[in-house]
Design a protein around this motif. Structure first.
Motif, PDB file in Angstrom:
ATOM      1  N   MET A  53      -7.009 -22.897  24.230  1.00 18.10           N
ATOM      2  CA  MET A  53      -7.867 -24.038  23.852  1.00 18.10           C
ATOM      3  C   MET A  53      -7.327 -24.676  22.595  1.00 18.10           C
ATOM      4  SD  MET A  53     -10.418 -25.144  21.577  1.00 18.10           S
ATOM      5  CE  MET A  53     -11.236 -23.714  20.894  1.00 18.10           C
ATOM      6  N   ARG A  54      -7.234 -26.004  22.634  1.00 14.56           N
ATOM      7  CA  ARG A  54      -6.778 -26.734  21.471  1.00 14.56           C
ATOM      8  C   ARG A  54      -7.839 -27.726  21.053  1.00 14.56           C
ATOM      9  NH1 ARG A  54      -1.160 -28.965  23.427  1.00 14.56           N
ATOM     10  NH2 ARG A  54      -2.181 -28.731  25.428  1.00 14.56           N
ATOM     11  N   LYS A  55      -7.946 -27.932  19.769  1.00 15.72           N
ATOM     12  CA  LYS A  55      -8.889 -28.918  19.255  1.00 15.72           C
ATOM     13  C   LYS A  55      -8.153 -29.807  18.276  1.00 15.72           C
ATOM     14  CE  LYS A  55     -13.181 -29.423  16.662  1.00 15.72           C
ATOM     15  NZ  LYS A  55     -14.285 -28.720  15.992  1.00 15.72           N
ATOM     16  N   ARG A  56      -8.329 -31.115  18.457  1.00 11.11           N
ATOM     17  CA  ARG A  56      -7.726 -32.066  17.536  1.00 11.11           C
ATOM     18  C   ARG A  56      -8.785 -33.061  17.113  1.00 11.11           C
ATOM     19  NH1 ARG A  56      -2.425 -33.941  21.012  1.00 11.11           N
ATOM     20  NH2 ARG A  56      -1.566 -31.890  21.433  1.00 11.11           N
ATOM     21  N   SER A  57      -8.684 -33.521  15.890  1.00 12.56           N
ATOM     22  CA  SER A  57      -9.593 -34.586  15.479  1.00 12.56           C
ATOM     23  C   SER A  57      -9.155 -35.882  16.123  1.00 12.56           C
ATOM     24  CB  SER A  57      -9.598 -34.723  13.957  1.00 12.56           C
ATOM     25  OG  SER A  57      -8.312 -35.085  13.505  1.00 12.56           O
TER      26      SER A  57
ATOM     27  N   ASP B 242      -4.485 -27.324  36.984  1.00 14.04           N
ATOM     28  CA  ASP B 242      -4.253 -26.477  35.825  1.00 14.04           C
ATOM     29  C   ASP B 242      -4.153 -27.251  34.513  1.00 14.04           C
ATOM     30  OD1 ASP B 242      -1.906 -27.755  36.394  1.00 14.04           O
ATOM     31  OD2 ASP B 242      -0.629 -25.966  36.302  1.00 14.04           O
ATOM     32  N   SER B 243      -4.553 -28.525  34.511  1.00 15.77           N
ATOM     33  CA  SER B 243      -4.334 -29.330  33.311  1.00 15.77           C
ATOM     34  C   SER B 243      -5.503 -29.323  32.338  1.00 15.77           C
ATOM     35  CB  SER B 243      -4.020 -30.775  33.713  1.00 15.77           C
ATOM     36  OG  SER B 243      -5.113 -31.343  34.395  1.00 15.77           O
ATOM     37  N   GLY B 244      -6.617 -28.735  32.700  1.00 20.98           N
ATOM     38  CA  GLY B 244      -7.739 -28.627  31.785  1.00 20.98           C
ATOM     39  C   GLY B 244      -8.600 -29.879  31.751  1.00 20.98           C
ATOM     40  N   VAL B 245      -9.759 -29.745  31.105  1.00 25.31           N
ATOM     41  CA  VAL B 245     -10.715 -30.831  30.967  1.00 25.31           C
ATOM     42  C   VAL B 245     -10.973 -31.076  29.490  1.00 25.31           C
ATOM     43  CG1 VAL B 245     -13.112 -31.533  31.369  1.00 25.31           C
ATOM     44  CG2 VAL B 245     -11.820 -30.410  33.191  1.00 25.31           C
ATOM     45  N   ALA B 246     -10.919 -32.347  29.083  1.00 26.20           N
ATOM     46  CA  ALA B 246     -11.207 -32.712  27.700  1.00 26.20           C
ATOM     47  C   ALA B 246     -12.634 -33.241  27.607  1.00 26.20           C
ATOM     48  CB  ALA B 246     -10.231 -33.780  27.215  1.00 26.20           C
ATOM     49  N   VAL B 247     -13.336 -32.875  26.550  1.00 25.02           N
ATOM     50  CA  VAL B 247     -14.643 -33.434  26.256  1.00 25.02           C
ATOM     51  C   VAL B 247     -14.499 -34.294  25.002  1.00 25.02           C
ATOM     52  CG1 VAL B 247     -17.026 -32.971  25.612  1.00 25.02           C
ATOM     53  CG2 VAL B 247     -15.893 -31.525  27.306  1.00 25.02           C
TER      54      VAL B 247
ATOM     55  N   GLY C 258     -24.860 -26.675  28.112  1.00 22.32           N
ATOM     56  CA  GLY C 258     -24.837 -27.165  26.748  1.00 22.32           C
ATOM     57  C   GLY C 258     -25.886 -26.466  25.915  1.00 22.32           C
ATOM     58  N   PRO C 259     -25.808 -26.615  24.590  1.00 22.28           N
ATOM     59  CA  PRO C 259     -24.841 -27.475  23.894  1.00 22.28           C
ATOM     60  C   PRO C 259     -23.471 -26.830  23.756  1.00 22.28           C
ATOM     61  CG  PRO C 259     -26.347 -26.443  22.330  1.00 22.28           C
ATOM     62  CD  PRO C 259     -26.839 -26.065  23.687  1.00 22.28           C
ATOM     63  N   PHE C 260     -22.420 -27.666  23.837  1.00 23.93           N
ATOM     64  CA  PHE C 260     -21.051 -27.212  23.666  1.00 23.93           C
ATOM     65  C   PHE C 260     -20.721 -27.158  22.178  1.00 23.93           C
ATOM     66  CE2 PHE C 260     -19.139 -28.825  27.949  1.00 23.93           C
ATOM     67  CZ  PHE C 260     -20.154 -28.189  28.627  1.00 23.93           C
ATOM     68  N   GLN C 261     -19.908 -26.190  21.814  1.00 28.20           N
ATOM     69  CA  GLN C 261     -19.383 -26.092  20.457  1.00 28.20           C
ATOM     70  C   GLN C 261     -17.888 -25.823  20.543  1.00 28.20           C
ATOM     71  OE1 GLN C 261     -21.622 -23.176  18.245  1.00 28.20           O
ATOM     72  NE2 GLN C 261     -23.383 -24.528  18.001  1.00 28.20           N
ATOM     73  N   GLY C 262     -17.094 -26.774  20.049  1.00 29.69           N
ATOM     74  CA  GLY C 262     -15.644 -26.596  20.081  1.00 29.69           C
ATOM     75  C   GLY C 262     -15.082 -26.404  21.467  1.00 29.69           C
ATOM     76  N   GLY C 263     -15.665 -27.051  22.466  1.00 28.23           N
ATOM     77  CA  GLY C 263     -15.183 -26.930  23.837  1.00 28.23           C
ATOM     78  C   GLY C 263     -15.724 -25.725  24.572  1.00 28.23           C
ATOM     79  N   LYS C 264     -16.579 -24.959  23.911  1.00 27.16           N
ATOM     80  CA  LYS C 264     -17.129 -23.754  24.534  1.00 27.16           C
ATOM     81  C   LYS C 264     -18.597 -23.974  24.868  1.00 27.16           C
ATOM     82  CE  LYS C 264     -17.644 -18.751  23.860  1.00 27.16           C
ATOM     83  NZ  LYS C 264     -17.398 -17.613  22.936  1.00 27.16           N
ATOM     84  N   PRO C 265     -18.982 -23.766  26.139  1.00 23.26           N
ATOM     85  CA  PRO C 265     -20.391 -23.918  26.498  1.00 23.26           C
ATOM     86  C   PRO C 265     -21.223 -22.762  25.960  1.00 23.26           C
ATOM     87  CG  PRO C 265     -19.147 -23.088  28.368  1.00 23.26           C
ATOM     88  CD  PRO C 265     -18.146 -23.400  27.289  1.00 23.26           C
TER      89      PRO C 265
ATOM     90  N   GLY D 207     -14.085 -37.581  18.246  1.00 21.28           N
ATOM     91  CA  GLY D 207     -13.374 -36.317  18.338  1.00 21.28           C
ATOM     92  C   GLY D 207     -13.367 -35.737  19.737  1.00 21.28           C
ATOM     93  N   ALA D 208     -12.358 -34.895  20.032  1.00 22.22           N
ATOM     94  CA  ALA D 208     -12.213 -34.314  21.370  1.00 22.22           C
ATOM     95  C   ALA D 208     -11.915 -32.828  21.300  1.00 22.22           C
ATOM     96  CB  ALA D 208     -11.101 -35.030  22.129  1.00 22.22           C
ATOM     97  N   ASP D 209     -12.389 -32.120  22.329  1.00 18.48           N
ATOM     98  CA  ASP D 209     -12.099 -30.698  22.494  1.00 18.48           C
ATOM     99  C   ASP D 209     -11.601 -30.457  23.909  1.00 18.48           C
ATOM    100  OD1 ASP D 209     -13.219 -29.689  19.933  1.00 18.48           O
ATOM    101  OD2 ASP D 209     -15.121 -30.366  20.784  1.00 18.48           O
ATOM    102  N   GLU D 210     -10.822 -29.408  24.091  1.00 23.27           N
ATOM    103  CA  GLU D 210     -10.449 -28.977  25.435  1.00 23.27           C
ATOM    104  C   GLU D 210     -11.393 -27.867  25.861  1.00 23.27           C
ATOM    105  OE1 GLU D 210      -6.577 -27.474  28.030  1.00 23.27           O
ATOM    106  OE2 GLU D 210      -6.399 -27.828  25.873  1.00 23.27           O
ATOM    107  N   LEU D 211     -11.922 -27.959  27.071  1.00 24.67           N
ATOM    108  CA  LEU D 211     -12.828 -26.935  27.566  1.00 24.67           C
ATOM    109  C   LEU D 211     -12.137 -25.583  27.638  1.00 24.67           C
ATOM    110  CD1 LEU D 211     -14.865 -28.421  30.558  1.00 24.67           C
ATOM    111  CD2 LEU D 211     -15.661 -27.880  28.266  1.00 24.67           C
ATOM    112  N   THR D 212     -12.846 -24.554  27.222  1.00 28.83           N
ATOM    113  CA  THR D 212     -12.309 -23.205  27.354  1.00 28.83           C
ATOM    114  C   THR D 212     -12.412 -22.718  28.794  1.00 28.83           C
ATOM    115  OG1 THR D 212     -14.468 -22.300  26.742  1.00 28.83           O
ATOM    116  CG2 THR D 212     -12.872 -22.629  24.975  1.00 28.83           C
ATOM    117  N   ALA D 213     -13.401 -23.214  29.553  1.00 24.99           N
ATOM    118  CA  ALA D 213     -13.592 -22.794  30.940  1.00 24.99           C
ATOM    119  C   ALA D 213     -12.572 -23.483  31.846  1.00 24.99           C
ATOM    120  CB  ALA D 213     -15.005 -23.123  31.398  1.00 24.99           C
ATOM    121  N   LYS D 214     -12.058 -22.756  32.825  1.00 16.68           N
ATOM    122  CA  LYS D 214     -11.141 -23.329  33.801  1.00 16.68           C
ATOM    123  C   LYS D 214     -11.950 -23.911  34.952  1.00 16.68           C
ATOM    124  CE  LYS D 214      -7.621 -22.029  31.398  1.00 16.68           C
ATOM    125  NZ  LYS D 214      -6.849 -23.043  30.643  1.00 16.68           N
ATOM    126  N   THR D 215     -11.579 -25.133  35.359  1.00 22.75           N
ATOM    127  CA  THR D 215     -12.429 -25.839  36.308  1.00 22.75           C
ATOM    128  C   THR D 215     -11.827 -26.039  37.689  1.00 22.75           C
ATOM    129  OG1 THR D 215     -11.586 -28.014  35.699  1.00 22.75           O
ATOM    130  CG2 THR D 215     -13.394 -27.125  34.375  1.00 22.75           C
TER     131      THR D 215
END
Length: 487
Positions: free
Chosen positions: A1-5, A141-146, A199-206, A157-165
């Motif tokens: 999981m990556r997080k960028r501002s 396998d490319s992940g989901v961004a929130v 939700g609520p999500f925190q840092g891409g984690k549900p 701001g955006a986070d990548e989901l930790t869960a695989k979808t």
């Protein structure tokens, strides 16, 4: 999981084509938020209205559209997403954003053919009262961004989901009744599986993850939609399935504070939407049926729409309404390949308290000859006390007076549809996608979006807005803008 501002940067129109940078959504002359006005992520003028997608909290619905074939950061087919913000005058292309994996702050990198933006869902996933956007791609396998909505600014701001979808389908709604939206997705470890990321999500984690249980055998999930069918104030999930060339029974999952119910069988379907078309307090499931149960025949089918009316226990198998273009009052006629119902959206366009249904007919031929082949249309069906019918139904296409553009073959006008109140007048407005629309001669399949405003009489062609990638400063060739809208 990556997080960028992800900052909302200010740029002049036309300065973003190379890197698809974010554009200011606070353009000069933007309508201020009126004192005391509501700006939550799910404002509803009445129970039939579409959920409001509002990324900057100004009370106007924003129009999000995918361009999965678009070039991003110089990479062909990487895909991008466009946002045109609402205003007192409707969709305003001067207030816009174009976002891709090449945008600073978005997790991941632009990859050729990835189709980022193929799947979209909008909801208040962090519980701050402003809508957020979940974005997936065609690749599993490319992940989901929130991407988070920021009051007074827009998507930030955006986070990548930790869960695989699993890279298939996204939808949003409050399925546990806690006031915060949840994200419904496919599962990477189960090809027919569905999961709820609460939700609520925190840092891409549900907060927690719940797997929906259904006896679907080897079936693969096809689509799902979220809405309150049982009238208890908590959203439910309606999912469609198929296996190879055949459709399978749909599954209805009832939402609840203690968790989702196990799946209950419902009629098989290609796509679905949920809206209270008869005003009885239960959301009705409107589906496109599958001809003979063979999904491979869908592109050649004239198309049939069916209403499964809502009850306290879910969609009814007994009380239904079936509509085609041969039904009384419905414009047009059943013709091979029209695909009446290929896309569906629910909302209240005339403000009467009954949900209306926008029906995409992307295979509709306009006129005669090859030039009008598959140009596409949208038909507006109206809800009423007796349910959905053809009474007062209206047709809109690029040959309709007041609708910009021209009738051209393979535009696919109506391939995607969405409803939302972009001007805050209490009437939902229609967004139409035509991913086959050409720009210039060098911009084949650039795609485009139209916004038709609602009124007391229904949709009007007065003041229709339309835009393609070039109008937003984005690469146009092959972009297929308008391929999809959030669920």
């Amino acid at each position: 999981m990556r997080k960028r501002s992800l900052s909302v940067s200010i740029a002049v129109a036309g300065a973003m084509a190379a890197g698809l940078s974010l554009v200011s959504v606070q353009a000069a002359g933007a309508a201020p938020l009126a004192a005391g006005s509501k700006h939550t992520a799910a404002v509803k003028g009445n129970a039939a209205a579409a959920k409001k997608v509002d990324f900057n909290g100004d009370g106007y619905a924003d129009t999000v559209a995918s361009a999965p074939g678009g070039t991003a950061g110089g990479v062909k087919g990487a895909g991008y997403v466009t946002v045109v913000y609402g205003s007192a005058d409707g969709a305003d292309t001067a207030q816009r954003q174009v976002i891709s994996r090449a945008t600073d702050g978005i997790p991941g990198d632009a990859n050729e053919g990835e189709g980022w933006g193929r799947y979209l869902a909008a909801g208040d996933f962090d519980g701050d009262g402003v809508t957020d956007l979940a974005v997936g791609s065609s690749q599993a396998d490319s992940g989901v961004a929130v991407i988070h909505g920021v009051k007074g600014k827009g998507l930030g701001g955006a986070d990548e989901l930790t869960a695989k979808t699993g890279g298939k389908e996204l939808a949003a709604g409050d399925v546990d009744g806690d006031g915060v939206d949840d994200l419904v997705t496919s599962r990477a470890d189960d090809w027919g599986g569905i999961q709820v990321l609460h939700g609520p999500f925190q840092g891409g984690k549900p907060t927690r993850t719940e797997n929906l249980k259904a006896d679907v055998g080897d079936s693969d999930v096809r689509t799902f939609t979220v809405g309150d069918v049982t009238g208890d104030g908590i959203d439910d999930v309606f999912a469609t399935y198929d296996f190879e060339e055949m459709s399978r029974k749909s599954q209805f999952f009832k939402g609840g504070k203690s968790g989702m119910s196990a799946g209950a069988e419902a009629q098989d379907a290609a796509v679905a939407t949920i809206g209270d078309v008869d005003g009885d307090g239960y959301g009705d499931v409107v589906i496109r049926t599958v001809p003979g149960g063979v999904v491979e025949d869908l592109p050649y089918d004239h198309g049939t729409v069916k209403v499964l009316y809502g009850t306290a226990n879910g969609p009814s198998a007994d009380r239904t309404t079936t509509l085609t273009q041969n039904s009384p009052g419905v414009p047009g006629a059943n013709e091979e390949g029209d695909e009446f119902g290929a896309s569906l959206a629910a909302g209240d366009v005339n403000g009467d308290g009954y949900a209306d249904i926008a029906v995409g007919v992307p295979g509709e031929d306009i006129g005669s000859g090859a030039s009008g082949k598959n140009t596409g249309a949208v038909i507006q069906l109206f809800g009423a006390k007796g349910g959905l019918s053809g009474t007062g139904a209206k047709n809109y296409d690029q040959g309709t007076a007041g609708v910009p553009g021209a009738v051209e073959a393979e535009d696919g006008f109506g391939k995607a549809v969405s409803l939302g109140d972009t001007d805050g007048d209490g009437h939902d407005d229609l967004a139409v996608g035509a991913p086959g629309e050409d720009g210039t001669t060098a911009e084949k399949d650039a795609g485009a979006v139209w916004s038709l405003r609602g009124s007391d009489a229904g949709l009007t062609t007065d003041g229709v807005r339309s835009w393609g990638p070039a109008a937003l400063g984005a690469p146009a060739a092959g972009a297929a803008l308008g391929s999809g809208f959030p669920r």
